[in-house]
Design an enzyme around this catalytic site. Structure first.
Site, PDB file in Angstrom:
ATOM      1  N   VAL A  78       0.849  -1.202   0.000  1.00 17.59           N
ATOM      2  CA  VAL A  78       0.000   0.000   0.000  1.00 17.59           C
ATOM      3  C   VAL A  78       0.882   1.249   0.000  1.00 17.59           C
ATOM      4  O   VAL A  78       0.630   2.201  -0.756  1.00 17.59           O
ATOM      5  CB  VAL A  78      -0.956  -0.008   1.219  1.00 17.59           C
ATOM      6  N   HIS A  79       1.919   1.219   0.798  1.00 10.33           N
ATOM      7  CA  HIS A  79       2.873   2.335   0.866  1.00 10.33           C
ATOM      8  C   HIS A  79       3.530   2.561  -0.496  1.00 10.33           C
ATOM      9  O   HIS A  79       3.679   3.706  -0.947  1.00 10.33           O
ATOM     10  CB  HIS A  79       3.921   2.023   1.938  1.00 10.33           C
TER      11      HIS A  79
END
Length: 111
Positions: A78-79
């Site tokens: 996600v990062h």
């Protein structure tokens, strides 16, 4: 090497290349602000090359997911996606800034 490690490495490459694209873009804006439009455009081109690499790593991740190799979505992944999206937005805005600085400095005819 296991698949989890492969996804982790792809995510890290996505972060690294997106970060480089964003850094080159911010440097390009700085050059444009000082009136050095040619250098700004060159840096923006370099940023685009890093962005292309980042997209390639993103495509690998998407392909892995489509093939059922990616079972869980991690915070790291996600990062990594956040980094890519930020780089894309910054590059889009930088193009506008550089055009504006070029127009203001009189290095370009209005069109």
């Amino acid at each position: 090497m296991d698949n989890e490690m492969d996804i982790e490495k792809l995510a890290m490459q996505l972060i690294v290349n997106s970060g480089e694209a964003k850094s080159k873009t911010m440097e390009a804006i700085s050059y444009a602000k000082k009136g050095n439009i040619a250098s700004a455009k060159k840096l923006l081109e370099e940023a685009g090359e890093f962005l292309t690499k980042a997209h390639e790593f993103q495509s690998d991740i998407i392909q892995d997911e489509a093939e059922g190799k990616l079972k869980d979505i991690s915070i790291l992944l996600v990062h990594a996606q956040d980094h890519l999206m930020n780089a894309v937005i910054v590059i889009d805005l930088a193009r506008e800034f550089i055009d504006l600085y070029e127009k203001i400095s009189g290095n370009r005819e209005e069109g």
